[in-house]
Enzyme design. Structure first.
Site, PDB file in Angstrom:
ATOM      1  CB  SER A  41      -0.912  -0.004   1.227  1.00 51.16           C
ATOM      2  OG  SER A  41      -1.779   1.119   1.215  1.00 51.16           O
ATOM      3  CE1 TYR A  63       0.485   0.248  -3.619  1.00 52.49           C
ATOM      4  CE2 TYR A  63       0.846   1.891  -5.324  1.00 52.49           C
ATOM      5  CZ  TYR A  63       0.019   1.297  -4.389  1.00 52.49           C
ATOM      6  OH  TYR A  63      -1.264   1.745  -4.231  1.00 52.49           O
ATOM      7  CG  HIS A  84      -4.669  -0.067 -13.960  1.00 52.16           C
ATOM      8  ND1 HIS A  84      -5.820  -0.625 -14.489  1.00 52.16           N
ATOM      9  CD2 HIS A  84      -4.870  -0.014 -12.613  1.00 52.16           C
ATOM     10  CE1 HIS A  84      -6.663  -0.891 -13.508  1.00 52.16           C
ATOM     11  NE2 HIS A  84      -6.121  -0.527 -12.374  1.00 52.16           N
ATOM     12  CE  LYS A 102     -13.971  -3.452 -14.232  1.00 54.16           C
ATOM     13  NZ  LYS A 102     -14.533  -2.103 -13.994  1.00 54.16           N
ATOM     14  NE  ARG A 170     -13.055   4.146  -8.854  1.00 46.25           N
ATOM     15  CZ  ARG A 170     -13.580   3.433  -9.855  1.00 46.25           C
ATOM     16  NH1 ARG A 170     -13.102   3.565 -11.081  1.00 46.25           N
ATOM     17  NH2 ARG A 170     -14.569   2.598  -9.635  1.00 46.25           N
ATOM     18  CG  ASP A 183     -15.754   1.895 -13.294  1.00 41.04           C
ATOM     19  OD1 ASP A 183     -16.686   1.265 -12.779  1.00 41.04           O
ATOM     20  OD2 ASP A 183     -14.665   2.063 -12.727  1.00 41.04           O
TER      21      ASP A 183
END
Length: 333
Positions: A41, A63, A84, A102, A170, A183
């Site tokens: 995290s 990370y 991503h 995804k 978001r 999304d």
């Protein structure tokens, strides 16, 4: 990769501690070839809390620390989708296999770089399109392969939900890659790609761009070879039926709540009652994609044949084409 040959299990790390990470973590309990090894995290407190709640062996406050763990075989990237590309790239550069939630990236150009890096270094990479591995959808593919509905001519698929008005949230924030297409829409678009096994020849689409600058709902019509077509819809401010129907010359298949449901119905022309398939799973459903990724790694594969990288890339490019028709671009593109 350390430990794989000895145990026939894959040691997982999770990057991110949000809602989707928690869902995936719960389901790893149902993946027979998975070990909950580590979570990373942006803060040690968040990592520690997540690891304690979901039973991970180790926790890391950054990370990069997690990526230096030599025991990890694969990383599930569960961060918001604008991150991503950089997160997956960091995993690949650290020599870690990746299952990325995804949408894979924000656009095709970003994904091309990730695919090139993974292939150059012969590292496993897969899009986390979990619905493709669910038993009802696997059953639907089987019915089609058996010719039970004849030649598939038309696919209809919707996924939409109504969120509250939170402009900084978001889904409505263009800075966070918000909007219905990436999304929600990726589900019906990927579904059509799976059924037809090719990409469309023509694309027509329309969208409602809301006041925050993201697409709140959209409709897409795709035409394929031999006159086949798909009608797809997505929304984040509108509740849709969230079902998929595959129409063939000899019948049709209906999948209620197709992206997560537990049932499939086969309607054959001339038969009064449909044939029903029921999935008795006790998991949420993420375990199936986790097992597939683990199986590929254990077999030395660098891609899944069920959702190969070339197909993921074509789907991402198709969404680029759709957004271009709306004139919708993100500032960071």
């Amino acid at each position: 990769m350390t430990g794989v040959a000895e145990t026939d299990k894959v040691k997982w790390g999770i990057m991110g501690t949000g809602w989707i990470a928690s869902q995936f973590a719960k389901d790893l309990n149902h993946a027979g070839n998975a070990v909950k090894a580590a979570v990373g995290s942006r803060t040690q407190e968040s990592a520690d809390s997540f690891a304690a709640e979901y039973g991970f062996e180790r926790s890391y406050g950054t990370y990069q620390e997690m990526l230096q763990d030599p025991e990890l075989d694969i990383i599930y990237v569960a961060t918001p989708h604008p991150f991503h590309k950089e997160n997956v790239l960091a995993c690949l550069e650290a020599g870690k296999a990746v299952l990325c939630e995804k949408p894979f990236t924000m656009n095709g150009r970003q994904l091309e770089q990730l695919v090139e890096t993974a292939r150059e270094n012969k590292i496993f990479l897969m899009e986390g399109m979990w619905t493709r591995f669910l038993p009802p959808i696997v059953q639907a593919r089987q019915w089609i392969a058996e010719g039970r509905i004849g030649e598939v001519r038309l696919v209809k698929a919707d996924f939409g939900f109504r969120i509250g008005w939170e402009p900084e949230g978001r889904l409505l924030n263009p800075e966070l890659g918000g909007g219905a297409l990436l999304d929600a829409g990726v589900y019906p678009i990927s579904f059509a790609s799976m059924i037809f096994g090719e990409q469309p020849q023509h694309v027509w689409s329309t969208a409602n761009i809301g006041e925050t600058g993201v697409d709140e709902q959209f409709s897409v019509l795709l035409s394929y070879s031999e006159g086949r077509s798909a009608s797809l819809h997505g929304a984040i401010r509108l509740n849709l039926s969230n079902e998929a129907v595959i129409y063939g010359t000899e019948g049709y298949i209906r999948l209620p709540f197709f992206l997560a449901g537990k049932e499939a119905y086969l309607h054959v022309n001339g038969q009064d009652e449909p044939e029903k398939f029921t999935d008795e799973r006790t998991s949420i459903g993420y375990a199936f994609e986790a097992e597939e990724a683990g199986r590929c790694i254990l077999e030395g594969k660098t891609e899944s044949p069920i959702i190969p990288l070339d197909e993921s890339l074509e789907i991402m490019k198709l969404m680029d084409t759709i957004r271009a028709q709306w004139g919708l671009r993100y500032k960071f593109e």
